[in-house]
Design a protein around this motif. Structure first.
Motif, PDB file in Angstrom:
ATOM      1  N   ARG A   1      -3.401   0.852   8.363  1.00  0.00           N
ATOM      2  CA  ARG A   1      -3.196   2.134   7.681  1.00  0.00           C
ATOM      3  C   ARG A   1      -4.530   2.783   7.320  1.00  0.00           C
ATOM      4  O   ARG A   1      -4.675   4.004   7.383  1.00  0.00           O
ATOM      5  CB  ARG A   1      -2.316   1.937   6.456  1.00  0.00           C
ATOM      6  CG  ARG A   1      -0.843   1.675   6.810  1.00  0.00           C
ATOM      7  CD  ARG A   1      -0.071   1.171   5.612  1.00  0.00           C
ATOM      8  NE  ARG A   1       0.009   2.145   4.552  1.00  0.00           N
ATOM      9  CZ  ARG A   1       1.049   2.964   4.353  1.00  0.00           C
ATOM     10  NH1 ARG A   1       2.102   2.919   5.152  1.00  0.00           N
ATOM     11  NH2 ARG A   1       1.057   3.820   3.347  1.00  0.00           N
ATOM     12  N   GLN A   2      -5.519   1.968   6.925  1.00  0.00           N
ATOM     13  CA  GLN A   2      -6.842   2.525   6.629  1.00  0.00           C
ATOM     14  C   GLN A   2      -7.522   3.000   7.908  1.00  0.00           C
ATOM     15  O   GLN A   2      -8.159   4.065   7.921  1.00  0.00           O
ATOM     16  CB  GLN A   2      -7.708   1.478   5.930  1.00  0.00           C
ATOM     17  CG  GLN A   2      -9.077   2.008   5.519  1.00  0.00           C
ATOM     18  CD  GLN A   2      -9.805   1.080   4.572  1.00  0.00           C
ATOM     19  OE1 GLN A   2      -9.189   0.433   3.729  1.00  0.00           O
ATOM     20  NE2 GLN A   2     -11.118   0.999   4.708  1.00  0.00           N
ATOM     21  N   MET A   3      -7.382   2.244   8.984  1.00  0.00           N
ATOM     22  CA  MET A   3      -7.985   2.651  10.259  1.00  0.00           C
ATOM     23  C   MET A   3      -7.393   3.969  10.759  1.00  0.00           C
ATOM     24  O   MET A   3      -8.063   4.744  11.444  1.00  0.00           O
ATOM     25  CB  MET A   3      -7.753   1.558  11.307  1.00  0.00           C
ATOM     26  CG  MET A   3      -8.507   0.270  11.074  1.00  0.00           C
ATOM     27  SD  MET A   3     -10.205   0.289  11.672  1.00  0.00           S
ATOM     28  CE  MET A   3      -9.968   0.265  13.442  1.00  0.00           C
ATOM     29  N   TRP A   4      -6.124   4.210  10.430  1.00  0.00           N
ATOM     30  CA  TRP A   4      -5.438   5.424  10.873  1.00  0.00           C
ATOM     31  C   TRP A   4      -5.499   6.530   9.821  1.00  0.00           C
ATOM     32  O   TRP A   4      -4.642   7.405   9.773  1.00  0.00           O
ATOM     33  CB  TRP A   4      -3.991   5.109  11.230  1.00  0.00           C
ATOM     34  CG  TRP A   4      -3.874   4.267  12.464  1.00  0.00           C
ATOM     35  CD1 TRP A   4      -4.787   4.137  13.461  1.00  0.00           C
ATOM     36  CD2 TRP A   4      -2.763   3.431  12.834  1.00  0.00           C
ATOM     37  NE1 TRP A   4      -4.329   3.278  14.430  1.00  0.00           N
ATOM     38  CE2 TRP A   4      -3.090   2.835  14.073  1.00  0.00           C
ATOM     39  CE3 TRP A   4      -1.539   3.142  12.236  1.00  0.00           C
ATOM     40  CZ2 TRP A   4      -2.227   1.953  14.724  1.00  0.00           C
ATOM     41  CZ3 TRP A   4      -0.680   2.269  12.890  1.00  0.00           C
ATOM     42  CH2 TRP A   4      -1.028   1.680  14.119  1.00  0.00           C
ATOM     43  N   SER A   5      -6.509   6.495   8.984  1.00  0.00           N
ATOM     44  CA  SER A   5      -6.710   7.523   7.965  1.00  0.00           C
ATOM     45  C   SER A   5      -8.136   8.060   8.084  1.00  0.00           C
ATOM     46  O   SER A   5      -8.880   7.680   8.988  1.00  0.00           O
ATOM     47  CB  SER A   5      -6.485   6.941   6.567  1.00  0.00           C
ATOM     48  OG  SER A   5      -7.569   6.096   6.205  1.00  0.00           O
TER      49      SER A   5
END
Length: 297
Positions: free
Chosen positions: A146-150
C-alpha cells in the motif's frame, strides 16, 4: 454475479510444448465467454493429493504466466489466487504487480495469503516460518504494498522487513491501486486483515454445503469492520467453488441454485476451477450455459 476461472493444471494434451498454445486459446475462450477474471495458483510444485497429479506434474511460475496471459487478453482481470507471502520480498512483489498492471492496461490485482505448502518450501529452499510469523509477514506485506502504491517514498520499518525507500515508478495504472484480495476464512487473523487492508475477500466453499458457513464468516467479517471503522460494503465478497464445474443441465441447475443463495448474501463473484487436463471444453460450456445465468443474479 460475476464468473472467474481459476486454472490449476498445466498437464495439457500434447505435453510441455503445448502449454503455451493451450493457455493462449484458453484465454481467448475466457474473453469470448465474458468471464470477469482469470486467476492462477501460486505454486512451484503441483499440489499432490488434490487429483491434479503428483509434485512432479507441470507447474508454471505464476506471475510470468500472468504476463503471458496479459498479452493474449484485452479485458479480463488477472491475478494469483493467492500469492504466497513467503515467496517474494514485499517490495519486489509490489513492483511485479505494478508491472503487470501497466503492461495489461490496468487489469492486475493482488491476491495474497499466508502460504501453506511446506513441502514446496523445503524442496526449493524457501524459508517456511511458523504460522504466527507468516501472518506477521502478511500484515507487513500489506502495509508495504500500500505504501509502494502511494505517493509515500520514504522508508518502511517493520519487525521482518526494512525498506530504505519505497520508490515505485511507474505506478500502476489502476487507481488508487490494483485491488488487494485476501483469501481464507480464519476468523481471528485473516478476516481482521481483510477488514483492515483488503478491497476483496475470497472464501473456498464446498459443493452442496449451502450458504450457512459463508453467512457465519460474513458476520465475523462485519464485526472486524466495525472495530476497524471500515465500511463492510466496500469489500468485494467472492467464493472459490472447490468442486467440479457444472457440465450438464442437472449439475448446472444445482449449481445455479447454490449460487443464488450465495448471491442473496452479497457474494459478487464465483471462481470456478477446471481440474482436468484440458480446460477449454469446460470454459466453452460455462460461457454458453452458466455465465449468462450468473450474470442475472
Amino acid at each position: 454475479m460475476k464468473t472467474g476461472i481459476h486454472l490449476v493444471s498445466y498437464d495439457v494434451p500434447g505435453g510441455t510444448g503445448a502449454i503455451a498454445p493451450v493457455l493462449a486459446e484458453t484465454a481467448g475462450l475466457v474473453e469470448e465467454a465474458e468471464i470477469s477474471s482469470l486467476t492462477l495458483m501460486d505454486h512451484y510444485l503441483q499440489v499432490a493429493g488434490m487429483g491434479l497429479g503428483e509434485t512432479d506434474a507441470p507447474m508454471l511460475e505464476g506471475y510470468t504466466a500472468l504476463a503471458f496471459l496479459a498479452a493474449h487478453t484485452r479485458a479480463v482481470r488477472l491475478h494469483l489466487l493467492v500469492t504466497g507471502v513467503t515467496y517474494r520480498h514485499p517490495g519486489l512483489l509490489a513492483k511485479i504487480v505494478s508491472t503487470l498492471d501497466v503492461l495489461s492496461g490496468g487489469r492486475a490485482a493482488l491476491g495474497l495469503g499466508a502460504a501453506w505448502y511446506e513441502r514446496e518450501h523445503r524442496a526449493l529452499g524457501v524459508p517456511y516460518p511458523p504460522l504466527a510469523e507468516r501472518f506477521e509477514r502478511l500484515e507487513e506485506t500489506l502495509q508495504i504494498v500500500r505504501q509502494m502504491w502511494s505517493r509515500e517514498t520514504g522508508p518502511y520499518q517493520g519487525a521482518h522487513y526494512r525498506l530504505a525507500g519505497t520508490i515505485n515508478s511507474p505506478q500502476p495504472l489502476t487507481r488508487p491501486h490494483p485491488p488487494i484480495m485476501i483469501g481464507g476464512g480464519g476468523e481471528q487473523k485473516t478476516l481482521r486483515l481483510v477488514a483492515k487492508y483488503a478491497d476483496a475477500w475470497n472464501l473456498p466453499v464446498q459443493p452442496g454445503t449451502g450458504p450457512d458457513a459463508f453467512r457465519t464468516k460474513l458476520d465475523v467479517l462485519r464485526g472486524h469492520c466495525d472495530r476497524e471503522g471500515r465500511d463492510f460494503d466496500t469489500i468485494t465478497k467472492s467464493v472459490m467453488y472447490v468442486g467440479t464445474p457444472p457440465s450438464d443441465p442437472a449439475t448446472t441447475d444445482a449449481f445455479i441454485e447454490e449460487m443464488t443463495a450465495h448471491a442473496a448474501l452479497g457474494v459478487e463473484e464465483v471462481h470456478l476451477m477446471p481440474c482436468g487436463p484440458d480446460p477449454r471444453p469446460v470454459i466453452a460450456y460455462l460461457g454458453e450455459h452458466v455465465v449468462p445465468h450468473l450474470a442475472r443474479l
